[in-house]
Design a protein around this motif. Structure first.
Motif, PDB file in Angstrom:
ATOM      1  N   ALA A  13       2.536   8.783 -30.411  1.00  0.00           N
ATOM      2  CA  ALA A  13       2.488  10.244 -30.452  1.00  0.00           C
ATOM      3  C   ALA A  13       2.260  10.711 -31.888  1.00  0.00           C
ATOM      4  O   ALA A  13       2.845  10.177 -32.828  1.00  0.00           O
ATOM      5  CB  ALA A  13       3.780  10.827 -29.898  1.00  0.00           C
ATOM      6  N   GLY A  14       1.385  11.689 -32.014  1.00  0.00           N
ATOM      7  CA  GLY A  14       1.014  12.185 -33.333  1.00  0.00           C
ATOM      8  C   GLY A  14      -0.207  11.516 -33.912  1.00  0.00           C
ATOM      9  O   GLY A  14      -0.747  11.979 -34.932  1.00  0.00           O
ATOM     10  N   GLY A  15      -0.643  10.456 -33.284  1.00  0.00           N
ATOM     11  CA  GLY A  15      -1.788   9.713 -33.780  1.00  0.00           C
ATOM     12  C   GLY A  15      -3.112  10.309 -33.336  1.00  0.00           C
ATOM     13  O   GLY A  15      -3.158  11.367 -32.692  1.00  0.00           O
ATOM     14  N   SER A  16      -4.178   9.595 -33.663  1.00  0.00           N
ATOM     15  CA  SER A  16      -5.529  10.079 -33.375  1.00  0.00           C
ATOM     16  C   SER A  16      -6.370   8.976 -32.748  1.00  0.00           C
ATOM     17  O   SER A  16      -6.154   7.785 -32.987  1.00  0.00           O
ATOM     18  CB  SER A  16      -6.220  10.543 -34.662  1.00  0.00           C
ATOM     19  N   LEU A  17      -7.329   9.404 -31.954  1.00  0.00           N
ATOM     20  CA  LEU A  17      -8.353   8.533 -31.407  1.00  0.00           C
ATOM     21  C   LEU A  17      -9.673   9.290 -31.365  1.00  0.00           C
ATOM     22  O   LEU A  17      -9.673  10.526 -31.277  1.00  0.00           O
ATOM     23  CB  LEU A  17      -8.012   8.076 -29.982  1.00  0.00           C
ATOM     24  N   ARG A  18     -10.759   8.553 -31.381  1.00  0.00           N
ATOM     25  CA  ARG A  18     -12.062   9.170 -31.215  1.00  0.00           C
ATOM     26  C   ARG A  18     -12.802   8.481 -30.075  1.00  0.00           C
ATOM     27  O   ARG A  18     -13.023   7.265 -30.121  1.00  0.00           O
ATOM     28  CB  ARG A  18     -12.906   9.082 -32.488  1.00  0.00           C
ATOM     29  N   LEU A  19     -13.161   9.251 -29.086  1.00  0.00           N
ATOM     30  CA  LEU A  19     -13.918   8.741 -27.950  1.00  0.00           C
ATOM     31  C   LEU A  19     -15.405   8.992 -28.169  1.00  0.00           C
ATOM     32  O   LEU A  19     -15.795  10.010 -28.741  1.00  0.00           O
ATOM     33  CB  LEU A  19     -13.476   9.408 -26.652  1.00  0.00           C
ATOM     34  N   SER A  20     -16.196   8.062 -27.674  1.00  0.00           N
ATOM     35  CA  SER A  20     -17.637   8.180 -27.782  1.00  0.00           C
ATOM     36  C   SER A  20     -18.261   7.977 -26.409  1.00  0.00           C
ATOM     37  O   SER A  20     -17.796   7.147 -25.621  1.00  0.00           O
ATOM     38  CB  SER A  20     -18.186   7.133 -28.747  1.00  0.00           C
ATOM     39  N   CYS A  21     -19.300   8.726 -26.124  1.00  0.00           N
ATOM     40  CA  CYS A  21     -20.037   8.600 -24.866  1.00  0.00           C
ATOM     41  C   CYS A  21     -21.519   8.533 -25.222  1.00  0.00           C
ATOM     42  O   CYS A  21     -22.083   9.514 -25.705  1.00  0.00           O
ATOM     43  CB  CYS A  21     -19.760   9.781 -23.949  1.00  0.00           C
ATOM     44  N   ALA A  22     -22.119   7.373 -25.001  1.00  0.00           N
ATOM     45  CA  ALA A  22     -23.512   7.164 -25.351  1.00  0.00           C
ATOM     46  C   ALA A  22     -24.379   7.172 -24.104  1.00  0.00           C
ATOM     47  O   ALA A  22     -24.058   6.506 -23.114  1.00  0.00           O
ATOM     48  CB  ALA A  22     -23.672   5.840 -26.085  1.00  0.00           C
ATOM     49  N   ALA A  23     -25.458   7.929 -24.173  1.00  0.00           N
ATOM     50  CA  ALA A  23     -26.395   8.018 -23.051  1.00  0.00           C
ATOM     51  C   ALA A  23     -27.563   7.075 -23.292  1.00  0.00           C
ATOM     52  O   ALA A  23     -28.088   6.988 -24.401  1.00  0.00           O
ATOM     53  CB  ALA A  23     -26.893   9.442 -22.887  1.00  0.00           C
ATOM     54  N   SER A  24     -27.955   6.394 -22.239  1.00  0.00           N
ATOM     55  CA  SER A  24     -29.104   5.509 -22.335  1.00  0.00           C
ATOM     56  C   SER A  24     -30.048   5.781 -21.166  1.00  0.00           C
ATOM     57  O   SER A  24     -29.725   6.515 -20.237  1.00  0.00           O
ATOM     58  CB  SER A  24     -28.666   4.042 -22.331  1.00  0.00           C
ATOM     59  N   THR A  92      -1.948  11.163 -22.061  1.00  0.00           N
ATOM     60  CA  THR A  92      -2.233   9.880 -21.436  1.00  0.00           C
ATOM     61  C   THR A  92      -3.019  10.079 -20.146  1.00  0.00           C
ATOM     62  O   THR A  92      -2.596  10.824 -19.255  1.00  0.00           O
ATOM     63  CB  THR A  92      -0.929   9.134 -21.132  1.00  0.00           C
ATOM     64  N   ALA A  93      -4.175   9.436 -20.062  1.00  0.00           N
ATOM     65  CA  ALA A  93      -5.053   9.588 -18.902  1.00  0.00           C
ATOM     66  C   ALA A  93      -6.282   8.699 -19.076  1.00  0.00           C
ATOM     67  O   ALA A  93      -6.526   8.167 -20.164  1.00  0.00           O
ATOM     68  CB  ALA A  93      -5.513  11.044 -18.755  1.00  0.00           C
ATOM     69  N   ASP A  94      -7.025   8.578 -17.996  1.00  0.00           N
ATOM     70  CA  ASP A  94      -8.377   8.032 -18.092  1.00  0.00           C
ATOM     71  C   ASP A  94      -9.304   9.188 -18.488  1.00  0.00           C
ATOM     72  O   ASP A  94      -9.258  10.249 -17.853  1.00  0.00           O
ATOM     73  CB  ASP A  94      -8.830   7.443 -16.759  1.00  0.00           C
ATOM     74  N   TYR A  95     -10.108   8.969 -19.489  1.00  0.00           N
ATOM     75  CA  TYR A  95     -11.025   9.988 -19.963  1.00  0.00           C
ATOM     76  C   TYR A  95     -12.454   9.623 -19.545  1.00  0.00           C
ATOM     77  O   TYR A  95     -12.888   8.474 -19.726  1.00  0.00           O
ATOM     78  CB  TYR A  95     -10.932  10.122 -21.483  1.00  0.00           C
ATOM     79  N   TYR A  96     -13.157  10.614 -18.996  1.00  0.00           N
ATOM     80  CA  TYR A  96     -14.509  10.418 -18.484  1.00  0.00           C
ATOM     81  C   TYR A  96     -15.476  11.394 -19.154  1.00  0.00           C
ATOM     82  O   TYR A  96     -15.166  12.582 -19.295  1.00  0.00           O
ATOM     83  CB  TYR A  96     -14.560  10.673 -16.975  1.00  0.00           C
ATOM     84  N   CYS A  97     -16.639  10.900 -19.519  1.00  0.00           N
ATOM     85  CA  CYS A  97     -17.674  11.825 -19.974  1.00  0.00           C
ATOM     86  C   CYS A  97     -18.569  12.177 -18.786  1.00  0.00           C
ATOM     87  O   CYS A  97     -18.700  11.398 -17.844  1.00  0.00           O
ATOM     88  CB  CYS A  97     -18.478  11.247 -21.121  1.00  0.00           C
ATOM     89  N   PHE A  98     -19.141  13.361 -18.885  1.00  0.00           N
ATOM     90  CA  PHE A  98     -20.004  13.874 -17.809  1.00  0.00           C
ATOM     91  C   PHE A  98     -21.225  14.495 -18.445  1.00  0.00           C
ATOM     92  O   PHE A  98     -21.113  15.363 -19.334  1.00  0.00           O
ATOM     93  CB  PHE A  98     -19.258  14.907 -16.968  1.00  0.00           C
ATOM     94  N   PHE A  99     -22.407  14.054 -17.991  1.00  0.00           N
ATOM     95  CA  PHE A  99     -23.652  14.536 -18.580  1.00  0.00           C
ATOM     96  C   PHE A  99     -24.781  14.326 -17.586  1.00  0.00           C
ATOM     97  O   PHE A  99     -24.846  13.266 -16.951  1.00  0.00           O
ATOM     98  CB  PHE A  99     -23.937  13.771 -19.884  1.00  0.00           C
ATOM     99  N   ALA A 100     -25.643  15.327 -17.442  1.00  0.00           N
ATOM    100  CA  ALA A 100     -26.813  15.221 -16.565  1.00  0.00           C
ATOM    101  C   ALA A 100     -26.413  14.759 -15.167  1.00  0.00           C
ATOM    102  O   ALA A 100     -27.015  13.838 -14.598  1.00  0.00           O
ATOM    103  CB  ALA A 100     -27.832  14.258 -17.172  1.00  0.00           C
ATOM    104  N   ASP A 101     -25.359  15.379 -14.632  1.00  0.00           N
ATOM    105  CA  ASP A 101     -24.869  15.085 -13.281  1.00  0.00           C
ATOM    106  C   ASP A 101     -24.439  13.636 -13.111  1.00  0.00           C
ATOM    107  O   ASP A 101     -24.462  13.100 -11.992  1.00  0.00           O
ATOM    108  CB  ASP A 101     -25.934  15.423 -12.229  1.00  0.00           C
ATOM    109  N   THR A 102     -24.058  13.009 -14.201  1.00  0.00           N
ATOM    110  CA  THR A 102     -23.663  11.604 -14.180  1.00  0.00           C
ATOM    111  C   THR A 102     -22.307  11.434 -14.842  1.00  0.00           C
ATOM    112  O   THR A 102     -22.044  12.039 -15.884  1.00  0.00           O
ATOM    113  CB  THR A 102     -24.708  10.739 -14.904  1.00  0.00           C
ATOM    114  N   TRP A 103     -21.472  10.594 -14.236  1.00  0.00           N
ATOM    115  CA  TRP A 103     -20.175  10.275 -14.812  1.00  0.00           C
ATOM    116  C   TRP A 103     -20.246   8.940 -15.540  1.00  0.00           C
ATOM    117  O   TRP A 103     -20.835   7.975 -15.033  1.00  0.00           O
ATOM    118  CB  TRP A 103     -19.111  10.162 -13.714  1.00  0.00           C
ATOM    119  N   GLY A 104     -19.619   8.895 -16.709  1.00  0.00           N
ATOM    120  CA  GLY A 104     -19.429   7.613 -17.351  1.00  0.00           C
ATOM    121  C   GLY A 104     -18.219   6.917 -16.759  1.00  0.00           C
ATOM    122  O   GLY A 104     -17.445   7.513 -15.989  1.00  0.00           O
TER     123      GLY A 104
END
Length: 113
Positions: A13-24, A92-104
């Protein structure tokens, strides 16, 4: 289009994270006009919108993450980023990216107290 999410992990708690979502499997000119978003789903709960960024970089955030999370986009690299600071156990959770009607695929974020 395919989306590859990464960056999840275990943090205190108090920490940091960076999520990335790359499209191909798409060209840059078709990436930049589209909005992207991050959602999350905690165990036993519905998936919820965390943050969204439009093509003009206008951003929208869930009230629970305002001031702590920041979404951005890198059109040249065809990716979305979610910088998460001051993390709380309730993030706390599963994190999902969403782009162009597509889920990561989900990337798990676990915040310990």
């Amino acid at each position: 289009v395919q989306l590859q999410a990464s960056g999840g992990g275990l943090v205190q708690a108090g920490g940091s994270l960076r999520l990335s979502c790359a499209a191909s499997r798409m060209i840059t000119s078709t990436f930049s006009p589209k909005a992207g978003a991050w959602y999350r789903q905690a165990p036993g709960k519905q998936r919820e919108l965390v943050a969204r960024i439009d093509s003009d970089r206008k951003t929208t955030y869930a009230d629970s993450v305002k001031g702590r999370f920041a979404i951005s986009r890198d059109n040249s690299r065809k990716r979305f980023l979610l910088q998460m600071n001051s993390l709380k156990p309730e993030d706390t959770a599963d994190y999902y990216c969403f782009f162009a009607d597509t889920w990561g695929q989900g990337t798990l974020v676990t915040v310990s107290s």
